[in-house]
Write a protein that holds these residues in place. Structure first.
Motif, short mmCIF file in Angstrom:
data_model
loop_
_atom_site.label_atom_id
_atom_site.label_comp_id
_atom_site.label_asym_id
_atom_site.label_seq_id
_atom_site.Cartn_x
_atom_site.Cartn_y
_atom_site.Cartn_z
N UNK A 107 25.47 97.39 65.81
CA UNK A 107 24.45 96.39 66.13
C UNK A 107 23.09 97.01 66.44
N UNK A 108 23.08 98.21 66.98
CA UNK A 108 21.81 98.85 67.37
C UNK A 108 20.92 99.17 66.18
N UNK A 109 21.49 99.22 64.99
CA UNK A 109 20.72 99.54 63.78
C UNK A 109 20.15 98.32 63.09
N UNK A 110 20.53 97.12 63.53
CA UNK A 110 20.24 95.92 62.76
C UNK A 110 18.93 95.21 63.11
N UNK A 111 18.47 95.32 64.34
CA UNK A 111 17.29 94.59 64.79
C UNK A 111 17.39 93.12 64.39
N UNK A 112 16.41 92.58 63.68
CA UNK A 112 16.42 91.15 63.35
C UNK A 112 17.54 90.73 62.41
N UNK A 113 18.14 91.66 61.70
CA UNK A 113 19.25 91.29 60.81
C UNK A 113 20.44 90.71 61.58
N UNK A 114 20.47 90.90 62.88
CA UNK A 114 21.56 90.36 63.69
C UNK A 114 21.61 88.83 63.59
N UNK A 115 20.52 88.21 63.13
CA UNK A 115 20.53 86.75 62.98
C UNK A 115 21.60 86.29 61.99
N UNK A 116 22.11 87.19 61.18
CA UNK A 116 23.13 86.85 60.19
C UNK A 116 24.54 87.21 60.66
N UNK A 117 24.72 87.37 61.96
CA UNK A 117 26.01 87.84 62.49
C UNK A 117 27.18 86.90 62.23
N UNK A 118 26.93 85.63 62.01
CA UNK A 118 28.02 84.68 61.75
C UNK A 118 28.15 84.27 60.29
N UNK A 119 27.36 84.87 59.43
CA UNK A 119 27.38 84.49 58.01
C UNK A 119 28.76 84.71 57.40
N UNK A 120 29.47 85.74 57.83
CA UNK A 120 30.78 86.03 57.24
C UNK A 120 31.74 84.86 57.39
N UNK A 121 31.47 83.96 58.33
CA UNK A 121 32.31 82.78 58.53
C UNK A 121 32.02 81.69 57.50
N UNK A 122 30.92 81.86 56.75
CA UNK A 122 30.49 80.88 55.76
C UNK A 122 30.53 81.53 54.37
N UNK A 123 31.69 81.51 53.77
CA UNK A 123 31.89 82.20 52.49
C UNK A 123 30.87 81.85 51.43
N UNK A 124 30.38 80.62 51.44
CA UNK A 124 29.40 80.21 50.43
C UNK A 124 28.03 80.83 50.66
N UNK A 125 27.81 81.48 51.80
CA UNK A 125 26.51 82.08 52.11
C UNK A 125 26.50 83.60 51.95
N UNK A 126 27.64 84.21 51.68
CA UNK A 126 27.69 85.67 51.56
C UNK A 126 26.78 86.18 50.45
N UNK A 127 26.84 85.53 49.28
CA UNK A 127 25.97 85.95 48.17
C UNK A 127 24.50 85.81 48.52
N UNK A 128 24.15 84.77 49.26
CA UNK A 128 22.77 84.56 49.67
C UNK A 128 22.29 85.72 50.55
N UNK A 129 23.10 86.05 51.53
CA UNK A 129 22.73 87.09 52.49
C UNK A 129 22.69 88.48 51.86
N UNK A 130 23.44 88.68 50.79
CA UNK A 130 23.52 90.01 50.17
C UNK A 130 22.69 90.16 48.91
N UNK A 131 22.05 89.10 48.45
CA UNK A 131 21.32 89.14 47.18
C UNK A 131 20.29 90.27 47.14
N UNK A 132 19.39 90.30 48.09
CA UNK A 132 18.36 91.35 48.12
C UNK A 132 18.96 92.71 48.45
N UNK A 133 19.87 92.74 49.40
CA UNK A 133 20.48 94.01 49.82
C UNK A 133 21.14 94.71 48.65
N UNK A 134 21.85 93.96 47.83
CA UNK A 134 22.51 94.56 46.66
C UNK A 134 21.48 95.13 45.68
#
Length: 145
Positions: A107-134
């Motif tokens: 968690x200490x490396x994430x800063x504002x990315x922590x706002x996505x901490x519950x995304x894994x619970x929403x399978x339909x949002x995983x691609x959204x959250x990973x689009x740019x990262x990939x």
């Protein structure tokens, strides 16, 4: 540090990065590398862009049309990747991927990315959250070779 249990604050941060992203619009620099990203599950399409100076990311941008999660993630990722070297940028992206997929993360490396901490619970949002990262990871992995 952001309280990941404050759901109102998390939504506010996401909406701020969605409505007023700091890193939207590609720069005109022939030395930059651009990766086109489109979602396999929706109409999100963005281009991600990195400008390197040797192995240091000196600029990171994105442009395109995407949902609030994908746009906010791209903007926050750009902020976090700037001024990282190749090794640190991969650690950062891998840590973020672990967050998104519900695996163990630092968690200490994430800063504002922590706002996505519950995304894994929403399978339909995983691609959204990973689009740019990939896309950023593809660019960086090509530079590592």
């Amino acid at each position: 540090m952001i309280d990941k249990n404050d759901k109102i604050l998390l939504r506010q941060i996401i909406m701020e990065h969605y409505t007023e992203p700091d890193n939207k619009k590609l720069i005109n620099d022939s030395n930059s590398i651009i990766q086109k990203q489109d979602s396999p599950t929706c109409s999100d399409e963005i281009d991600v862009q990195i400008l390197f100076n040797n192995d240091l990311i000196i600029n990171c941008r994105f442009d395109g049309t995407a949902c609030a999660i994908a746009t906010a993630a791209a903007d926050i990722l750009c902020n976090g990747l700037k001024n990282l070297n190749l090794k640190k940028s991969l650690e950062y992206l891998n840590n973020y991927h672990s967050l998104i997929t519900g695996e163990k993360y630092d968690e200490s490396l994430l800063e504002e990315l922590i706002v996505f901490s519950d995304i894994f619970k929403q399978g339909n949002r995983l691609n959204c959250a990973l689009l740019a990262a990939d896309g950023f990871k593809k660019i960086i992995m090509n530079e590592v070779k």
